[in-house]
Design an enzyme around this catalytic site. Sequence first.
Site, PDB file in Angstrom:
ATOM      1  N   LYS A 112      38.825  40.882  56.305  1.00  0.00           N
ATOM      2  CA  LYS A 112      37.388  40.644  56.158  1.00  0.00           C
ATOM      3  C   LYS A 112      36.684  40.527  57.504  1.00  0.00           C
ATOM      4  O   LYS A 112      35.484  40.770  57.597  1.00  0.00           O
ATOM      5  CB  LYS A 112      37.157  39.413  55.289  1.00  0.00           C
TER       6      LYS A 112
HETATM    7  C1  LIG Z   1      39.481  40.025  49.963  1.00  0.00           C
HETATM    8  C2  LIG Z   1      40.917  40.347  50.032  1.00  0.00           C
HETATM    9  C3  LIG Z   1      41.491  41.393  49.269  1.00  0.00           C
HETATM   10  C4  LIG Z   1      40.703  42.171  48.229  1.00  0.00           C
HETATM   11  O1  LIG Z   1      39.742  43.025  48.809  1.00  0.00           O
HETATM   12  P1  LIG Z   1      38.559  43.614  47.899  1.00  0.00           P
HETATM   13  O2  LIG Z   1      37.640  44.287  48.847  1.00  0.00           O
HETATM   14  O3  LIG Z   1      37.912  42.403  47.248  1.00  0.00           O
HETATM   15  O4  LIG Z   1      39.152  44.524  46.901  1.00  0.00           O
HETATM   16  C5  LIG Z   1      42.836  41.684  49.459  1.00  0.00           C
HETATM   17  N1  LIG Z   1      43.590  40.988  50.320  1.00  0.00           N
HETATM   18  C6  LIG Z   1      43.080  39.977  51.065  1.00  0.00           C
HETATM   19  C7  LIG Z   1      43.983  39.243  51.987  1.00  0.00           C
HETATM   20  C8  LIG Z   1      41.726  39.617  50.954  1.00  0.00           C
HETATM   21  O5  LIG Z   1      41.247  38.602  51.692  1.00  0.00           O
END
Ligand SMILES: *Cc1c(COP(=O)(O)O)cnc(C)c1O
Length: 465
Positions: A112
């Site tokens: 993120k």
């Molecule tokens: C947010 C997240 C996901 C999922 O990603 P999306 O964009 O919501 O599909 C997968 N793995 C981790 C570690 C995350 O923080």
Amino acid sequence: MRYVSTRGAAPVLEFEDVVLAGLARDGGLYVPEEWPQFSADQLRAMRGLPYADIAFQIMQPFVDGAIDGAALKTLIDESYDSFSHDAVAPLRQLDDNLFLVELFHGPTLAFKDFALQVLGRLFDYILARRGERITIVGATSGDTGSAAIEACRGREAIEVFILHPKGRVSDIQRCQMTTVSEENIHNIAIDGTFDDCQDLVKEMFNDEEFRSQQNLSAVNSINWARIMAQVVYYVSSGLSLGAPDRSIAYAVPTGNFGDIFAGYVASRIGLPIERLIIGTNTNDILTRFMETGTMDAKEVVPSLSPAMDIQVSSNFERLLFDLYGRNGRVISQAMTAFRESGTMTVTGDVLDKARELFFAARLDDAGIKAQIAATYENSGMIVDPHTATGLYAATVCSPDPSVPVVALSTAHPAKFPDAVEAAIGVRPSLPTNLADLLERPERLDTLPNDLATVQTFVSDRANNT
Ligand SMILES: *Cc1c(COP(=O)(O)O)cnc(C)c1O
């Protein structure tokens, strides 16, 4: 570049307004009016460039005109300077044609950061130019909150309020949020569940008076700028493995469908992608959809990969919009019906179109532990529980052996030490710059699950600084 809503009834906006708006006023999500195109020659010319340079070239057409080139370049350079690995998104080989792209070298150790580091700076730039301030309210079950806080800490024109369910996020996740000392960061532990937090946030957005008074903005993956920034690591890892002169497959641990939708965007702008493989945990609504053509929401079940514990993947609407020939009226009706009944079935031709590119597999908690163990045994590499679901899906839905598969490694294993230890008996340690995280002083307020109390808390603090 102009942006349209997936539900066809909100005003067409320029990039700047899309960044600040988050959700469209008709309840839809913004997408570019058309997909920019990169030729094979243009892509080839990016091979070997530093990550931030590729990021600049990929993002520029989406930003087009809203921010001048030099300012955009600086903003992107600064975003990825905050990463601890020079390659930013290093690629590691696991097997003959299986690779991991490590997306956890940002400040909060999950992918993120790739988008939120950019989004925080975009907010800053746009607000400074307009002389405006915004209030960000968000709910988190873990990774989004810390990434948003890290990206916005100390920024003059932004006041950040992150709600998390008291006692229901891991110690590491909580401390990543609550040990940030800047005055514009406010952590609120809610006596309730993640759903309660999310409902409080939704209610604040639905309170028109409060929303405009506070100038509320969103940092969740409905914000287009997040998707845009995530397209880049598909391109950079693909180029490293020979694209655009060969096709690449990607396996993506999926929750809200934001990350894998960025992969879809990469394919639309010219990266040859052979397939996109969706990894789900026990909350397998997307896998069931790919099997049957019916979206059928069930109760969310807690799993070892909590960031994927989602039933309704908001960004799936962006894909549906394209699959239905960009007909906003059809999407609007379908989404309204889905919200009311909790189920939606697409027509056969739409399912066929989705299956041309997308594959999916599910993995339960026992399977997650087994996959972490198998990866450790075969390669010596320790992966986190989210990454494990993607790796498993990559093996179940693998393409022809001539096609390399890149599995997205979305979090550092030390963020989920209990699950990893249960799988392999080894407790992964945090990177040295975070080694003392759990000893740092925390700052947070605990509030009841009550809208009026939370709103008063927000308006008192947002107006005073
Ligand atoms: C947010 C997240 C996901 C999922 O990603 P999306 O964009 O919501 O599909 C997968 N793995 C981790 C570690 C995350 O923080």
